[in-house]
Design a protein around this motif. Sequence first.
Motif, PDB file in Angstrom:
ATOM      1  N   GLU A  59       0.828  -1.209   0.000  1.00  0.00           N
ATOM      2  CA  GLU A  59       0.000   0.000   0.000  1.00  0.00           C
ATOM      3  C   GLU A  59       0.865   1.262   0.000  1.00  0.00           C
ATOM      4  O   GLU A  59       0.626   2.184  -0.789  1.00  0.00           O
ATOM      5  N   GLN A  60       1.872   1.308   0.854  1.00  0.00           N
ATOM      6  CA  GLN A  60       2.731   2.499   0.923  1.00  0.00           C
ATOM      7  C   GLN A  60       3.462   2.740  -0.391  1.00  0.00           C
ATOM      8  O   GLN A  60       3.568   3.878  -0.838  1.00  0.00           O
ATOM      9  N   ALA A  61       3.974   1.677  -1.002  1.00  0.00           N
ATOM     10  CA  ALA A  61       4.711   1.831  -2.263  1.00  0.00           C
ATOM     11  C   ALA A  61       3.812   2.396  -3.351  1.00  0.00           C
ATOM     12  O   ALA A  61       4.205   3.302  -4.089  1.00  0.00           O
ATOM     13  N   ILE A  62       2.592   1.884  -3.448  1.00  0.00           N
ATOM     14  CA  ILE A  62       1.669   2.341  -4.485  1.00  0.00           C
ATOM     15  C   ILE A  62       1.231   3.773  -4.228  1.00  0.00           C
ATOM     16  O   ILE A  62       1.287   4.622  -5.118  1.00  0.00           O
ATOM     17  N   MET A  63       0.796   4.066  -3.013  1.00  0.00           N
ATOM     18  CA  MET A  63       0.251   5.393  -2.723  1.00  0.00           C
ATOM     19  C   MET A  63       1.325   6.483  -2.770  1.00  0.00           C
ATOM     20  O   MET A  63       1.025   7.624  -3.111  1.00  0.00           O
ATOM     21  N   LYS A  64       2.554   6.144  -2.484  1.00  0.00           N
ATOM     22  CA  LYS A  64       3.645   7.112  -2.586  1.00  0.00           C
ATOM     23  C   LYS A  64       3.967   7.411  -4.046  1.00  0.00           C
ATOM     24  O   LYS A  64       4.198   8.559  -4.422  1.00  0.00           O
TER      25      LYS A  64
END
Length: 81
Positions: A59-64
Motif C-alpha cells: 500500500e505504501q509503495a503504491i500510494m507514494k
Amino acid sequence: MNLTEQVEQALETIRPYLKADGGDVSVEEITSDGTVKLKLLGNCGSCPMSFMTMKSGIEQAIMKAVPEITSVVAVNMAEQD
C-alpha cells in the motif's frame, strides 16, 4: 504512462521482497474512485503476515508513487482472527 502502468511500476520496487518469500501480487482492477484491487499470490495469499505486508509494504509503495490512488485492497486476503 497510464494508471495501471504506474501501479505496476510501483509494485516492481517491492516484488523482489515478495518473491524472496515465495509470493507475488497482481493488479486485478483499478476502480474509478482510485481503489487498487490486488490479488496476493503464492505464499502472500496464505501468510499470517499478509495484512502487514499489504499495509506497510504494498500500500505504501503504491500510494507514494501514484498520488491518484486513494486505497489499496487485497481481494483474496484471509480474514485475521
